[in-house]
Design a protein around this motif. Structure first.
Motif, PDB file in Angstrom:
ATOM      1  N   GLY A 190       0.751  -1.363  -0.052  1.00 18.59           N
ATOM      2  CA  GLY A 190       0.045   0.101   0.106  1.00 18.59           C
ATOM      3  C   GLY A 190       0.848   1.145  -0.032  1.00 18.59           C
ATOM      4  O   GLY A 190       0.273   2.395   0.069  1.00 18.59           O
ATOM      5  N   GLY A 191       2.186   1.263  -0.085  1.00 14.66           N
ATOM      6  CA  GLY A 191       3.091   2.355  -0.156  1.00 14.66           C
ATOM      7  C   GLY A 191       2.931   3.360  -1.105  1.00 14.66           C
ATOM      8  O   GLY A 191       2.687   4.413  -0.880  1.00 14.66           O
ATOM      9  N   TYR A 192       2.527   2.807  -2.501  1.00 12.63           N
ATOM     10  CA  TYR A 192       2.165   3.714  -3.343  1.00 12.63           C
ATOM     11  C   TYR A 192       1.031   4.568  -3.169  1.00 12.63           C
ATOM     12  O   TYR A 192       0.677   5.771  -3.305  1.00 12.63           O
ATOM     13  N   TRP A 193      -0.156   3.859  -2.448  1.00 13.83           N
ATOM     14  CA  TRP A 193      -1.471   4.554  -2.309  1.00 13.83           C
ATOM     15  C   TRP A 193      -1.232   5.507  -1.249  1.00 13.83           C
ATOM     16  O   TRP A 193      -1.986   6.719  -1.283  1.00 13.83           O
ATOM     17  N   LEU A 194      -0.708   5.219  -0.213  1.00 13.44           N
ATOM     18  CA  LEU A 194      -0.325   6.114   1.167  1.00 13.44           C
ATOM     19  C   LEU A 194       0.481   7.150   0.380  1.00 13.44           C
ATOM     20  O   LEU A 194       0.099   8.225   0.962  1.00 13.44           O
ATOM     21  N   ALA A 195       1.533   7.234  -0.316  1.00 12.54           N
ATOM     22  CA  ALA A 195       2.276   8.285  -0.776  1.00 12.54           C
ATOM     23  C   ALA A 195       1.210   9.153  -1.443  1.00 12.54           C
ATOM     24  O   ALA A 195       1.422  10.417  -1.457  1.00 12.54           O
ATOM     25  N   ALA A 196       0.566   8.669  -2.350  1.00 10.88           N
ATOM     26  CA  ALA A 196      -0.493   9.296  -3.280  1.00 10.88           C
ATOM     27  C   ALA A 196      -1.404  10.162  -2.077  1.00 10.88           C
ATOM     28  O   ALA A 196      -1.595  11.249  -2.513  1.00 10.88           O
ATOM     29  N   LEU A 197      -1.886   9.642  -1.357  1.00 12.74           N
ATOM     30  CA  LEU A 197      -2.646  10.227  -0.455  1.00 12.74           C
ATOM     31  C   LEU A 197      -2.012  11.403   0.425  1.00 12.74           C
ATOM     32  O   LEU A 197      -2.433  12.513   0.296  1.00 12.74           O
ATOM     33  N   LEU A 198      -0.820  11.081   0.841  1.00 17.12           N
ATOM     34  CA  LEU A 198      -0.144  12.101   1.423  1.00 17.12           C
ATOM     35  C   LEU A 198       0.379  13.070   0.522  1.00 17.12           C
ATOM     36  O   LEU A 198       0.523  14.463   1.314  1.00 17.12           O
ATOM     37  N   PHE A 199       0.498  13.049  -0.617  1.00 17.69           N
ATOM     38  CA  PHE A 199       1.320  13.957  -1.431  1.00 17.69           C
ATOM     39  C   PHE A 199       0.128  15.024  -1.634  1.00 17.69           C
ATOM     40  O   PHE A 199       0.179  15.978  -1.412  1.00 17.69           O
ATOM     41  N   GLY A 200      -1.132  14.422  -1.856  1.00 17.63           N
ATOM     42  CA  GLY A 200      -2.316  15.233  -2.149  1.00 17.63           C
ATOM     43  C   GLY A 200      -2.865  15.991  -0.833  1.00 17.63           C
ATOM     44  O   GLY A 200      -2.895  17.409  -0.472  1.00 17.63           O
ATOM     45  N   ALA A 201      -2.723  15.261   0.461  1.00 20.00           N
ATOM     46  CA  ALA A 201      -3.312  15.864   1.683  1.00 20.00           C
ATOM     47  C   ALA A 201      -2.057  16.849   2.346  1.00 20.00           C
ATOM     48  O   ALA A 201      -2.385  17.610   3.221  1.00 20.00           O
ATOM     49  N   ILE A 202      -1.007  16.889   1.715  1.00 15.50           N
ATOM     50  CA  ILE A 202       0.151  17.803   2.658  1.00 15.50           C
ATOM     51  C   ILE A 202       0.690  18.835   1.415  1.00 15.50           C
ATOM     52  O   ILE A 202       0.466  20.008   1.706  1.00 15.50           O
ATOM     53  N   ALA A 203       0.993  18.287   0.252  1.00 15.44           N
ATOM     54  CA  ALA A 203       1.550  19.464  -0.914  1.00 15.44           C
ATOM     55  C   ALA A 203       0.476  20.508  -1.006  1.00 15.44           C
ATOM     56  O   ALA A 203       0.912  21.769  -1.045  1.00 15.44           O
ATOM     57  N   LEU A 204      -0.473  19.852  -1.407  1.00 17.52           N
ATOM     58  CA  LEU A 204      -1.517  20.984  -1.918  1.00 17.52           C
ATOM     59  C   LEU A 204      -1.990  21.847  -1.018  1.00 17.52           C
ATOM     60  O   LEU A 204      -2.090  23.102  -0.944  1.00 17.52           O
ATOM     61  N   PRO A 205      -2.429  21.358   0.289  1.00 14.72           N
ATOM     62  CA  PRO A 205      -2.850  22.355   1.237  1.00 14.72           C
ATOM     63  C   PRO A 205      -1.755  23.164   1.667  1.00 14.72           C
ATOM     64  O   PRO A 205      -2.251  24.726   1.868  1.00 14.72           O
ATOM     65  N   LEU A 206      -0.765  22.828   1.704  1.00 14.59           N
ATOM     66  CA  LEU A 206       0.295  23.749   2.188  1.00 14.59           C
ATOM     67  C   LEU A 206       0.604  24.991   1.296  1.00 14.59           C
ATOM     68  O   LEU A 206       0.582  26.176   1.607  1.00 14.59           O
ATOM     69  N   VAL A 207       0.561  24.678  -0.077  1.00 12.32           N
ATOM     70  CA  VAL A 207       0.669  25.659  -1.007  1.00 12.32           C
ATOM     71  C   VAL A 207      -0.524  26.637  -1.090  1.00 12.32           C
ATOM     72  O   VAL A 207      -0.336  27.837  -1.061  1.00 12.32           O
ATOM     73  N   ALA A 208      -1.742  26.107  -0.969  1.00 17.35           N
ATOM     74  CA  ALA A 208      -2.896  27.029  -0.885  1.00 17.35           C
ATOM     75  C   ALA A 208      -2.904  27.696   0.395  1.00 17.35           C
ATOM     76  O   ALA A 208      -3.367  28.794   0.480  1.00 17.35           O
ATOM     77  N   TRP A 209      -2.587  27.110   1.366  1.00 15.00           N
ATOM     78  CA  TRP A 209      -2.592  27.928   2.594  1.00 15.00           C
ATOM     79  C   TRP A 209      -1.644  29.103   2.876  1.00 15.00           C
ATOM     80  O   TRP A 209      -1.966  29.720   3.616  1.00 15.00           O
ATOM     81  N   PHE A 210      -0.334  28.739   2.543  1.00 10.28           N
ATOM     82  CA  PHE A 210       0.777  29.646   2.763  1.00 10.28           C
ATOM     83  C   PHE A 210       1.417  30.604   1.718  1.00 10.28           C
ATOM     84  O   PHE A 210       2.188  31.423   1.886  1.00 10.28           O
ATOM     85  N   ILE A 211       0.879  30.131   0.363  1.00 12.34           N
ATOM     86  CA  ILE A 211       1.284  30.860  -0.732  1.00 12.34           C
ATOM     87  C   ILE A 211       0.008  31.514  -1.358  1.00 12.34           C
ATOM     88  O   ILE A 211      -0.055  32.704  -1.627  1.00 12.34           O
TER      89      ILE A 211
END
Length: 160
Positions: A92-113
């Motif tokens: 499940g590593g691929y799916w966990l990485a995909a989930l975390l990429f979306g859940a972390i990278a996108l909100p951080l850019v939206a929130w702080f940039i």
């Protein structure tokens, strides 16, 4: 072969222009399905006042909000296509990485940039429901983008 953007799209780099285009399509479609359905579910549960599939026009071009969101999901899909090659391939590593990429990278850019550029408080004013909504809908987008990128990539391989 180097491109104008500086991103190598040679067979040795492992990332082709076709794969990046598929990433755009996967990210675009993932917004329309995974992101928006998750937003709708969170709305039904009373977590967020946000509703899915909003067609109100967005400045400056008057593009409907859901289409604007899908476009930016497609842009993020290109980024996803660039980085997903480094995701684990087993279990499940691929799916966990995909989930975390979306859940972390996108909100951080939206929130702080993006938010500060628009004059909106960072992280939506630190409201827990807004933070949870951002993490969940974008995590769902990440999983959806992975699903569609894999399906589209498999379809392309089967055609060649």
């Amino acid at each position: 072969m180097a491109s104008i953007t500086g991103i190598s799209t040679s067979p040795r780099s492992g990332v082709s222009a076709k794969h990046l285009a598929l990433g755009f399509v996967a990210g675009f479609v993932s917004v329309l399905i995974f992101h928006q359905l998750t937003l709708g579910l969170l709305h039904l549960l009373g977590v967020t006042p946000g509703v899915p599939y909003r067609f109100n026009p967005m400045p400056p071009l008057g593009v409907p909000l859901v289409i604007s969101s899908a476009f930016w999901g497609g842009v993020w899909g290109i980024v996803f296509a660039l980085v997903e090659r480094s995701f684990p391939r087993r279990g499940g590593g691929y799916w966990l990485a995909a989930l975390l990429f979306g859940a972390i990278a996108l909100p951080l850019v939206a929130w702080f940039i993006v938010s500060p550029l628009k004059g909106i408080p960072a992280a939506g004013g630190w409201k827990p429901a807004g933070i949870a909504t951002g993490l969940l809908v974008n995590g769902a987008w990440g999983v959806g983008t992975a699903v569609f990128l894999r399906l589209l990539s498999r379809t392309q391989r089967d055609r060649t």
